[in-house]
Design a protein around this motif. Structure first.
Motif, PDB file in Angstrom:
ATOM      1  N   ARG A   1       0.860  -1.106  -0.042  1.00 43.31           N
ATOM      2  CA  ARG A   1      -0.029   0.000  -0.021  1.00 43.31           C
ATOM      3  C   ARG A   1       0.739   1.141   0.144  1.00 43.31           C
ATOM      4  N   PRO A   2       0.444   2.259  -0.375  1.00 43.56           N
ATOM      5  CA  PRO A   2       1.036   3.709  -0.315  1.00 43.56           C
ATOM      6  C   PRO A   2       1.392   3.860   1.066  1.00 43.56           C
ATOM      7  N   LEU A   3       2.520   4.546   1.354  1.00 48.14           N
ATOM      8  CA  LEU A   3       3.059   5.020   2.670  1.00 48.14           C
ATOM      9  C   LEU A   3       3.088   6.360   2.600  1.00 48.14           C
ATOM     10  N   THR A   4       2.862   6.980   4.013  1.00 47.75           N
ATOM     11  CA  THR A   4       2.716   8.483   4.347  1.00 47.75           C
ATOM     12  C   THR A   4       4.145   8.951   4.419  1.00 47.75           C
ATOM     13  N   GLU A   5       4.595  10.268   4.219  1.00 52.22           N
ATOM     14  CA  GLU A   5       5.882  10.591   4.337  1.00 52.22           C
ATOM     15  C   GLU A   5       6.406  10.319   6.066  1.00 52.22           C
ATOM     16  N   GLU A   6       5.573  10.546   7.016  1.00 51.41           N
ATOM     17  CA  GLU A   6       5.903  10.031   8.241  1.00 51.41           C
ATOM     18  C   GLU A   6       6.402   8.708   8.274  1.00 51.41           C
ATOM     19  N   GLU A   7       5.770   7.776   7.828  1.00 59.17           N
ATOM     20  CA  GLU A   7       6.167   6.277   7.796  1.00 59.17           C
ATOM     21  C   GLU A   7       7.337   6.038   6.841  1.00 59.17           C
ATOM     22  N   ILE A   8       7.486   6.849   5.811  1.00 55.33           N
ATOM     23  CA  ILE A   8       8.896   6.704   5.106  1.00 55.33           C
ATOM     24  C   ILE A   8       9.965   7.374   5.928  1.00 55.33           C
ATOM     25  N   GLN A   9       9.766   8.215   6.370  1.00 54.09           N
ATOM     26  CA  GLN A   9      10.777   9.240   7.584  1.00 54.09           C
ATOM     27  C   GLN A   9      11.129   7.971   8.861  1.00 54.09           C
ATOM     28  N   ASP A  10      10.302   7.542   9.106  1.00 51.81           N
ATOM     29  CA  ASP A  10      10.522   6.447  10.346  1.00 51.81           C
ATOM     30  C   ASP A  10      11.098   5.278  10.001  1.00 51.81           C
ATOM     31  N   CYS A  11      11.178   4.909   8.515  1.00 59.33           N
ATOM     32  CA  CYS A  11      11.674   3.719   7.819  1.00 59.33           C
ATOM     33  C   CYS A  11      13.438   4.035   7.900  1.00 59.33           C
ATOM     34  N   ARG A  12      13.394   5.527   7.331  1.00 59.23           N
ATOM     35  CA  ARG A  12      14.590   5.865   7.118  1.00 59.23           C
ATOM     36  C   ARG A  12      15.435   6.050   8.618  1.00 59.23           C
ATOM     37  N   LYS A  13      14.826   6.401   9.519  1.00 59.21           N
ATOM     38  CA  LYS A  13      15.355   6.733  10.773  1.00 59.21           C
ATOM     39  C   LYS A  13      15.745   5.302  11.312  1.00 59.21           C
ATOM     40  N   ARG A  14      14.887   4.422  11.166  1.00 63.09           N
ATOM     41  CA  ARG A  14      15.198   2.931  11.450  1.00 63.09           C
ATOM     42  C   ARG A  14      16.410   2.370  11.032  1.00 63.09           C
ATOM     43  N   ALA A  15      16.735   2.732   9.709  1.00 62.56           N
ATOM     44  CA  ALA A  15      18.018   2.200   8.993  1.00 62.56           C
ATOM     45  C   ALA A  15      19.045   3.116   9.119  1.00 62.56           C
ATOM     46  N   THR A  16      19.114   4.172  10.209  1.00 64.45           N
ATOM     47  CA  THR A  16      19.994   4.986  10.162  1.00 64.45           C
ATOM     48  C   THR A  16      20.783   4.873  11.539  1.00 64.45           C
ATOM     49  N   LYS A  17      22.301   4.668  11.564  1.00 65.30           N
ATOM     50  CA  LYS A  17      22.934   4.838  12.614  1.00 65.30           C
ATOM     51  C   LYS A  17      23.277   6.039  13.166  1.00 65.30           C
ATOM     52  N   ARG A  18      23.040   6.337  14.615  1.00 62.55           N
ATOM     53  CA  ARG A  18      23.352   7.477  15.155  1.00 62.55           C
ATOM     54  C   ARG A  18      24.476   7.487  16.312  1.00 62.55           C
ATOM     55  N   ARG A  19      25.204   8.390  16.532  1.00 60.29           N
ATOM     56  CA  ARG A  19      26.167   8.370  17.460  1.00 60.29           C
ATOM     57  C   ARG A  19      26.107   9.746  18.071  1.00 60.29           C
ATOM     58  N   PRO A  20      26.630   9.738  19.447  1.00 61.14           N
ATOM     59  CA  PRO A  20      26.666  11.076  20.219  1.00 61.14           C
ATOM     60  C   PRO A  20      27.636  12.367  19.312  1.00 61.14           C
ATOM     61  N   ASP A  21      27.088  13.301  19.256  1.00 63.42           N
ATOM     62  CA  ASP A  21      27.623  14.488  18.824  1.00 63.42           C
ATOM     63  C   ASP A  21      28.816  14.809  19.337  1.00 63.42           C
ATOM     64  N   PRO A  22      30.214  14.659  18.557  1.00 57.15           N
ATOM     65  CA  PRO A  22      31.381  14.900  19.461  1.00 57.15           C
ATOM     66  C   PRO A  22      31.522  16.320  20.052  1.00 57.15           C
ATOM     67  N   ARG A  23      30.854  17.144  19.798  1.00 60.45           N
ATOM     68  CA  ARG A  23      30.817  18.469  20.399  1.00 60.45           C
ATOM     69  C   ARG A  23      30.556  18.454  21.873  1.00 60.45           C
ATOM     70  N   GLY A  24      29.616  17.264  22.234  1.00 57.76           N
ATOM     71  CA  GLY A  24      29.281  17.447  23.848  1.00 57.76           C
ATOM     72  C   GLY A  24      27.728  16.697  23.724  1.00 57.76           C
ATOM     73  N   LYS A  25      27.485  16.125  24.868  1.00 61.20           N
ATOM     74  CA  LYS A  25      26.023  15.483  25.071  1.00 61.20           C
ATOM     75  C   LYS A  25      25.071  16.622  24.945  1.00 61.20           C
ATOM     76  N   GLN A  26      25.270  18.031  25.039  1.00 61.67           N
ATOM     77  CA  GLN A  26      24.241  18.868  24.914  1.00 61.67           C
ATOM     78  C   GLN A  26      23.555  18.924  23.453  1.00 61.67           C
ATOM     79  N   PHE A  27      24.536  18.600  22.698  1.00 62.14           N
ATOM     80  CA  PHE A  27      24.042  18.432  21.282  1.00 62.14           C
ATOM     81  C   PHE A  27      23.294  17.375  20.637  1.00 62.14           C
ATOM     82  N   GLY A  28      23.218  16.449  21.591  1.00 60.80           N
ATOM     83  CA  GLY A  28      22.321  15.134  21.309  1.00 60.80           C
ATOM     84  C   GLY A  28      23.101  14.369  20.296  1.00 60.80           C
TER      85      GLY A  28
END
Length: 173
Positions: free
Chosen positions: A64-91
């Motif tokens: 079925r068709p996907l909404t933009e939010e669903e596609i964005q969620d799929c992309r987020k789930r497939a993306t690795k993240r790490r802490p910002d090297p500038r510090g924890k306050q930057f997420g």
């Protein structure tokens, strides 16, 4: 130099629509908007996917068709993240998107259950394939080219296959 040109121009009087005509058009507009909002559940927009190899139909399912939010969620789930090297306050910052997983998440999100049971989360299938996650079933069962074609179909039925010309033509009609 004097300009002696005169124009006989009287603006054409346009009759404004009556209150009844406005309400009728509003009702039609609201009905059209509500119908447009129902695209996720509308079977007219769903596409049947058949997986064939060597001329043999192995299995089929619907997407079925996907909404933009669903596609964005799929992309987020497939993306690795790490802490910002500038510090924890930057997420957290995005490091890398795994597009192989992204396509698999899109397929999983777009798959429609047509009363055949849940395709990608079948426990017996997971045991036989020796996998834990639903996403791993998709990666094990579908070839790369099949996943790419299915992802393109999902994009197309989600409205990304439309080009500016067809939107303009639609607007004219």
């Amino acid at each position: 130099m004097k300009n002696n040109t005169t124009f006989d121009y009287e603006p054409e009087e346009k009759q404004l629509p009556s209150k009844e005509e406005i309400l009728q058009n509003e009702d039609e507009m609201i009905a059209g908007l509500l119908e447009a909002a129902n695209f996720k559940d509308n079977s007219d927009f769903q596409k049947k996917i058949e997986i064939r190899r060597n001329g043999k139909l192995l299995f089929s399912f619907f997407v079925r068709p996907l909404t933009e939010e669903e596609i964005q969620d799929c992309r987020k789930r497939a993306t690795k993240r790490r802490p910002d090297p500038r510090g924890k306050q930057f997420g957290m910052i995005e490091v890398e998107t795994n597009f192989i997983k992204f396509r698999s998440y899109k397929i999983m999100a777009a798959t429609v259950d047509k009363g055949q049971g849940v395709l990608w989360s079948n426990k017996k299938l997971k045991e036989k394939l020796n996998v834990i996650e639903d996403i791993d079933v998709i990666d094990m069962v579908l070839m790369g080219g099949e996943k790419d074609q299915i992802s393109d179909i999902i994009d197309e039925i989600s409205g990304y296959g439309m080009n500016e010309v067809s939107l303009e033509e639609t607007a004219k009609n």
